[in-house]
Scaffold this active site. Sequence first.
Site, PDB file in Angstrom:
ATOM      1  N   ASP A  90      11.789 -50.735  11.287  1.00  7.69           N
ATOM      2  CA  ASP A  90      11.499 -49.395  11.816  1.00  7.69           C
ATOM      3  C   ASP A  90      11.524 -49.370  13.342  1.00  7.69           C
ATOM      4  O   ASP A  90      11.931 -48.388  13.950  1.00  7.69           O
ATOM      5  CB  ASP A  90      10.121 -48.917  11.322  1.00  7.69           C
ATOM      6  N   TYR A 357      14.236 -42.777   0.776  1.00 10.61           N
ATOM      7  CA  TYR A 357      13.855 -41.484   1.323  1.00 10.61           C
ATOM      8  C   TYR A 357      14.854 -40.411   0.886  1.00 10.61           C
ATOM      9  O   TYR A 357      16.054 -40.677   0.774  1.00 10.61           O
ATOM     10  CB  TYR A 357      13.834 -41.547   2.852  1.00 10.61           C
ATOM     11  N   GLU A 375      18.659 -42.010   0.513  1.00 10.34           N
ATOM     12  CA  GLU A 375      19.010 -43.420   0.684  1.00 10.34           C
ATOM     13  C   GLU A 375      19.346 -43.985  -0.690  1.00 10.34           C
ATOM     14  O   GLU A 375      18.510 -43.993  -1.588  1.00 10.34           O
ATOM     15  CB  GLU A 375      17.836 -44.181   1.314  1.00 10.34           C
TER      16      GLU A 375
END
Length: 396
Positions: A90, A357, A375
């Site tokens: 991230d 997601y 995704e």
Amino acid sequence: MARDAAGSFLCGFGRASCQKFFAICLLSLLLSHVTLAQPSAKVNPSIASQRPLWRAGEAEVVIYRIPLLSYTPGGRLLAVAEARKYTGGDAGPKFMVIRRSLDDLGDEWEPMQVIVDDGYLTFDGLNLGNIIVDDEKAIIFIMFTVCNHHDGCDVTSTKLIRSLDDGVTWSKAMNISEQIGTQVFAPGPGSGFQKKYAPNKGRLVSCGHGSLYTDGIYCLLSDDHGMTWFWGGSVIGIPYGQEKVEGDFVPDECQGVELPNGTIMINARNQYRFKCPCRIVAWSFDGGETLPIQDVYQVEALIEPACAAGLLYHRNVLLFSNPKSTTARVALTLQWSYDNGTTWNGEYQIWDKASGYSTMTAHPGASQYIFILFEKGITLTTESIEFVRVSLYEDV
Ligand SMILES: *[C@@H]1O[C@H](CO)[C@@H](O)[C@H](O)[C@H]1NC(C)=O
Ligand SMILES: *[C@@H]1O[C@H](CO)[C@@H](O)[C@H](O)[C@H]1NC(C)=O
Ligand SMILES: *[C@@H]1O[C@H](CO)[C@@H](O)[C@H](O)[C@H]1NC(C)=O
């Protein structure tokens, strides 16, 4: 009584079969009226088209993550993603990339375009984010954050770019931390929205979550088309400001929608599976200014593996998309509710394998189509970002 009298009047006395016929006509008229008063047509989904918009490794980018998708004021679709340059985590340097559809259905797409580059030396780069369409002014905003994880940097900034030409060109980033401070705020990921109904018609609403310690749902609001922003309501995680453990109450990544009575509903990731591995719902009755804790509840029907999800209100139906599993990011599933989320009335699996997601959008109006960006992979959720056009109804 009135029917009998009218029947007698039209048919004359003693003509029973005529009266019966008349009664049946009246009854079917009544029934057809009842049918019209029913909620909208029943959802009956099918995949109308699909294609990957990004694949891992493309353009020398390690992976693409965090799909955002919106209709545009010009009647097209806009897809946005994080291009994670060197590592999949991230934190780390990234490009913000977009693709624009050439039509209203997402059948043809322009090539990828880089619209923000956070540089090559940054440890903790940009993170998405919310797309927000201001329909009154035909502006598209993307709200994102920089240095969200304090990995090699100390100060988090919440930033905003905007496009006045349907996503063709983008402004320089405005640093809205100058207005709201440098508290960690991770918008979405998904869509913000402009309120279409009172209270606070025209207001821009962008909800998201905080840092690991100060997590919870937070909303940013703007009443001047994105020039100035202020803090709206929040639902803070417990224990606040402390390390969390399994079972703690921590609403996290979230998606809000406005219902036709002007009330806002927010559906959030239940990060540490408080009470159940299922979603947390919060409401605002004052345009996002407060999210009263007494109205927060959980939806056992909406199970999750702790993951961002999509929420959309379209043609009086509430739609939800996520990997429908309590243990793994697999099986992206669309679910729908005819009663604003009180009960969930049906489901349709979009993909049976790795699914992460997801986000949804629809053009304003009564189109039969919704659009999903998620995704998708065979074994890993990071293999690609897939666009899916779903036909919800057989009408049209
Ligand atoms: C954004 O504004 C905040 C508050 O003024 C500041 O601390 C921060 O350094 C700014 N961020 C950037 C990237 O300039
Ligand atoms: C708006 O509708 C929702 C869903 O039916 C309901 O929960 C809420 O109380 C309504 N808001 C107001 C202000 O009546
Ligand atoms: C859903 O909420 C809207 C208000 O936003 C209301 O008009 C409608 O009746 C509700 N639907 C059901 C089935 O409760």
